[in-house]
Structures are given as C-alpha cells and as structure tokens.
Design a protein around this motif. Structure first.
Motif, PDB file in Angstrom:
ATOM      1  N   GLU A  40       0.771  -1.166   0.011  1.00 44.04           N
ATOM      2  CA  GLU A  40       0.041  -0.001   0.137  1.00 44.04           C
ATOM      3  C   GLU A  40       0.982   1.318  -0.055  1.00 44.04           C
ATOM      4  O   GLU A  40       0.654   2.169  -0.799  1.00 44.04           O
ATOM      5  CB  GLU A  40      -0.968   0.185   1.349  1.00 44.04           C
ATOM      6  CG  GLU A  40      -2.050   1.250   1.244  1.00 44.04           C
ATOM      7  CD  GLU A  40      -3.064   0.716   0.364  1.00 44.04           C
ATOM      8  OE1 GLU A  40      -3.347   1.735  -0.460  1.00 44.04           O
ATOM      9  OE2 GLU A  40      -3.735  -0.174   0.229  1.00 44.04           O
ATOM     10  N   ALA A  41       1.934   1.495   0.840  1.00 42.79           N
ATOM     11  CA  ALA A  41       2.985   2.578   0.841  1.00 42.79           C
ATOM     12  C   ALA A  41       3.594   2.533  -0.394  1.00 42.79           C
ATOM     13  O   ALA A  41       3.757   3.808  -0.818  1.00 42.79           O
ATOM     14  CB  ALA A  41       3.808   2.335   2.072  1.00 42.79           C
ATOM     15  N   ARG A  42       3.987   1.522  -0.850  1.00 40.62           N
ATOM     16  CA  ARG A  42       4.758   1.633  -2.336  1.00 40.62           C
ATOM     17  C   ARG A  42       3.862   1.947  -3.295  1.00 40.62           C
ATOM     18  O   ARG A  42       4.421   2.666  -4.441  1.00 40.62           O
ATOM     19  CB  ARG A  42       5.285   0.168  -2.660  1.00 40.62           C
ATOM     20  CG  ARG A  42       6.236   0.063  -3.572  1.00 40.62           C
ATOM     21  CD  ARG A  42       7.691   0.862  -3.205  1.00 40.62           C
ATOM     22  NE  ARG A  42       8.503   1.065  -4.703  1.00 40.62           N
ATOM     23  CZ  ARG A  42       9.561   0.120  -4.890  1.00 40.62           C
ATOM     24  NH1 ARG A  42       9.793  -0.985  -3.962  1.00 40.62           N
ATOM     25  NH2 ARG A  42      10.275   0.125  -5.899  1.00 40.62           N
ATOM     26  N   HIS A  43       2.495   1.620  -3.312  1.00 42.47           N
ATOM     27  CA  HIS A  43       1.353   1.968  -4.357  1.00 42.47           C
ATOM     28  C   HIS A  43       1.385   3.568  -4.244  1.00 42.47           C
ATOM     29  O   HIS A  43       1.275   4.254  -5.107  1.00 42.47           O
ATOM     30  CB  HIS A  43       0.347   1.307  -4.244  1.00 42.47           C
ATOM     31  CG  HIS A  43      -0.951   1.820  -5.178  1.00 42.47           C
ATOM     32  ND1 HIS A  43      -1.626   2.683  -4.794  1.00 42.47           N
ATOM     33  CD2 HIS A  43      -1.079   1.537  -6.550  1.00 42.47           C
ATOM     34  CE1 HIS A  43      -2.545   3.074  -5.858  1.00 42.47           C
ATOM     35  NE2 HIS A  43      -2.150   2.133  -6.834  1.00 42.47           N
ATOM     36  N   ALA A  44       1.294   4.076  -2.923  1.00 42.07           N
ATOM     37  CA  ALA A  44       1.076   5.327  -3.060  1.00 42.07           C
ATOM     38  C   ALA A  44       2.538   6.327  -3.349  1.00 42.07           C
ATOM     39  O   ALA A  44       2.362   7.257  -3.990  1.00 42.07           O
ATOM     40  CB  ALA A  44       1.110   5.917  -1.273  1.00 42.07           C
ATOM     41  N   ALA A  45       3.606   5.635  -3.107  1.00 44.88           N
ATOM     42  CA  ALA A  45       4.788   6.405  -3.656  1.00 44.88           C
ATOM     43  C   ALA A  45       5.363   6.386  -4.986  1.00 44.88           C
ATOM     44  O   ALA A  45       5.561   7.155  -5.792  1.00 44.88           O
ATOM     45  CB  ALA A  45       6.130   5.886  -2.734  1.00 44.88           C
ATOM     46  N   ASP A  46       4.856   5.182  -5.503  1.00 46.79           N
ATOM     47  CA  ASP A  46       5.404   4.893  -6.978  1.00 46.79           C
ATOM     48  C   ASP A  46       3.991   5.189  -7.974  1.00 46.79           C
ATOM     49  O   ASP A  46       4.481   5.561  -9.049  1.00 46.79           O
ATOM     50  CB  ASP A  46       5.751   3.611  -7.126  1.00 46.79           C
ATOM     51  CG  ASP A  46       7.064   3.247  -6.683  1.00 46.79           C
ATOM     52  OD1 ASP A  46       7.749   4.066  -5.902  1.00 46.79           O
ATOM     53  OD2 ASP A  46       7.733   1.968  -6.930  1.00 46.79           O
ATOM     54  N   VAL A  47       3.300   4.819  -7.365  1.00 48.87           N
ATOM     55  CA  VAL A  47       1.884   4.916  -8.315  1.00 48.87           C
ATOM     56  C   VAL A  47       1.153   6.122  -8.467  1.00 48.87           C
ATOM     57  O   VAL A  47       0.911   6.847  -9.179  1.00 48.87           O
ATOM     58  CB  VAL A  47       0.873   3.703  -8.323  1.00 48.87           C
ATOM     59  CG1 VAL A  47      -0.301   4.118  -9.473  1.00 48.87           C
ATOM     60  CG2 VAL A  47       1.503   2.545  -8.673  1.00 48.87           C
ATOM     61  N   LEU A  48       0.699   6.594  -7.190  1.00 48.03           N
ATOM     62  CA  LEU A  48      -0.043   7.798  -6.805  1.00 48.03           C
ATOM     63  C   LEU A  48       1.111   9.107  -6.720  1.00 48.03           C
ATOM     64  O   LEU A  48       0.750  10.067  -6.778  1.00 48.03           O
ATOM     65  CB  LEU A  48      -0.813   7.736  -5.491  1.00 48.03           C
ATOM     66  CG  LEU A  48      -1.809   6.829  -5.513  1.00 48.03           C
ATOM     67  CD1 LEU A  48      -2.317   6.650  -4.257  1.00 48.03           C
ATOM     68  CD2 LEU A  48      -2.742   6.881  -6.864  1.00 48.03           C
ATOM     69  N   LYS A  49       2.451   8.693  -6.496  1.00 48.11           N
ATOM     70  CA  LYS A  49       3.444   9.631  -6.455  1.00 48.11           C
ATOM     71  C   LYS A  49       3.297  10.460  -5.130  1.00 48.11           C
ATOM     72  O   LYS A  49       3.517  11.727  -5.221  1.00 48.11           O
ATOM     73  CB  LYS A  49       3.636  10.694  -7.565  1.00 48.11           C
ATOM     74  CG  LYS A  49       3.802   9.857  -9.020  1.00 48.11           C
ATOM     75  CD  LYS A  49       5.110   9.201  -8.955  1.00 48.11           C
ATOM     76  CE  LYS A  49       5.140   8.677 -10.401  1.00 48.11           C
ATOM     77  NZ  LYS A  49       6.439   7.870 -10.580  1.00 48.11           N
ATOM     78  N   THR A  50       2.835  10.163  -4.109  1.00 45.06           N
ATOM     79  CA  THR A  50       2.707  11.057  -2.863  1.00 45.06           C
ATOM     80  C   THR A  50       3.771  10.645  -1.862  1.00 45.06           C
ATOM     81  O   THR A  50       4.551   9.425  -2.157  1.00 45.06           O
ATOM     82  CB  THR A  50       1.379  10.432  -2.080  1.00 45.06           C
ATOM     83  OG1 THR A  50       1.549   8.939  -1.749  1.00 45.06           O
ATOM     84  CG2 THR A  50       0.126  10.903  -2.836  1.00 45.06           C
ATOM     85  N   ARG A  51       4.110  11.663  -1.139  1.00 42.47           N
ATOM     86  CA  ARG A  51       5.550  11.412  -0.291  1.00 42.47           C
ATOM     87  C   ARG A  51       5.051  10.483   0.850  1.00 42.47           C
ATOM     88  O   ARG A  51       3.851  10.638   1.439  1.00 42.47           O
ATOM     89  CB  ARG A  51       5.838  12.776  -0.056  1.00 42.47           C
ATOM     90  CG  ARG A  51       6.454  13.630  -0.932  1.00 42.47           C
ATOM     91  CD  ARG A  51       6.977  14.816  -0.304  1.00 42.47           C
ATOM     92  NE  ARG A  51       8.015  14.570   0.376  1.00 42.47           N
ATOM     93  CZ  ARG A  51       8.974  15.345   0.763  1.00 42.47           C
ATOM     94  NH1 ARG A  51       9.012  16.524   0.154  1.00 42.47           N
ATOM     95  NH2 ARG A  51      10.113  14.856   1.313  1.00 42.47           N
ATOM     96  N   ARG A  52       5.958   9.805   1.360  1.00 45.80           N
ATOM     97  CA  ARG A  52       5.961   8.907   2.485  1.00 45.80           C
ATOM     98  C   ARG A  52       6.247   9.830   3.576  1.00 45.80           C
ATOM     99  O   ARG A  52       7.009  10.822   3.682  1.00 45.80           O
ATOM    100  CB  ARG A  52       6.934   7.606   2.398  1.00 45.80           C
ATOM    101  CG  ARG A  52       6.329   6.853   1.352  1.00 45.80           C
ATOM    102  CD  ARG A  52       7.414   5.506   1.673  1.00 45.80           C
ATOM    103  NE  ARG A  52       7.146   4.512   0.457  1.00 45.80           N
ATOM    104  CZ  ARG A  52       7.518   3.437   0.439  1.00 45.80           C
ATOM    105  NH1 ARG A  52       8.063   2.742   1.511  1.00 45.80           N
ATOM    106  NH2 ARG A  52       7.458   2.666  -0.592  1.00 45.80           N
TER     107      ARG A  52
END
Length: 74
Positions: free
Chosen positions: A60-72
């Motif tokens: 889920e976190a990797r999807h947010a970072a790589d696909v959605l391009k949101t910062r962790r």
C-alpha cells in the motif's frame, strides 16, 4: 537516498491492479501472475489460502509512492 528495489513498469501496473481489486484480491494465473509473485517476494503482496493475492501494508505504501506519487512519512 533511493534504497528500494526498482519496480518494472509491468510490476507497477500489477501493483495498481492489486490495489484496485481491494479485498477481493487478484487471482493467480492471469497475465500479471509473474509480477504478483515478484511483488510477493518483495513483501508488497501476499498469497492467500484461496489462491488470490492481497496487498500488504508495505505494498500500500509503495503504491502510494510509486503509482500515486505521494510522499511517504519519514
């Protein structure tokens, strides 16, 4: 510094499809099966007892970072 393994385009797409599948999960044996197994090996997905894959918290976190391009959060 970048410290995560690179995800091929096909695997990023499989990660996104896995996210879109939600609780239903993705079945094994589809065209993205090799990517789902690769994602499972990286801890981003997990096989379920019914033969489907589910997204992990790390996925889920990797999807947010790589696909959605949101910062962790650090």
């Amino acid at each position: 510094m970048w410290n995560e393994p690179y995800l091929e385009t096909c695997c990023r797409s499989a990660l996104h499809r896995l996210r879109l599948a939600g609780p239903l999960g993705r079945p094994d044996g589809l065209k993205d099966g090799p990517c789902l197994h690769r994602l499972a090996g990286m801890g981003l997905a997990a096989p379920r007892a019914d033969g489907r894959f589910r997204l992990t918290a790390e996925g889920e976190a990797r999807h947010a970072a790589d696909v959605l391009k949101t910062r962790r959060a650090a």
